[in-house]
Scaffold this active site. Sequence first.
Site: not given
Ligand code: 5GP
Length: 134
Positions: A98, A100
Amino acid sequence: MDCIFCKILKGEVPCEKIYENDQVFAFLDIMPVNPGHTLVIPKEHFENIEELPENILCEMSKVVKKIGQAMIKGLNVKGYNLALNNRTMAGQVVPHVHFHVIPRVKGDGLRLWPQRKYQEQEAQIVAEKLIKNL
Ligand code: 5GP
Ligand code: ZN
């Protein structure tokens, strides 16, 4: 598949959807840096960029651009950061690749990475290692 983003895609977990097309889905991060912080994901489960087919990466990039434009126009922000934490070592928590898209506002406290100077020869050595493996 016990992936939270796949559950969101299947409608099993609610989310605030911003956009979708055949291959890509965008929704608000549940824990935003700033309001409007959006995640852009492929509809098919791929864990990281290495697994992701190039055509889907291109489609994701187009959506990232679209979301960024909407932030500038709709949220009246002057800039945004793009981030993709690729693999656990880089801070990836959800193993469904993903982007951001993070709108920035003055004084929001988001800190970017620390930097340092190269030592002698270090830049050439590391550049060669990269170039050989392209
Ligand atoms: P990563 O650290 O993997 O780059 O980012 C994962 C992101 O997913 C985090 O910023 C976290 O807040 C978001 N996230 C995790 N679980 C959920 C969820 O159930 N719903 C939404 N909308 N975002 C989520
Ligand atoms: Zn998934």
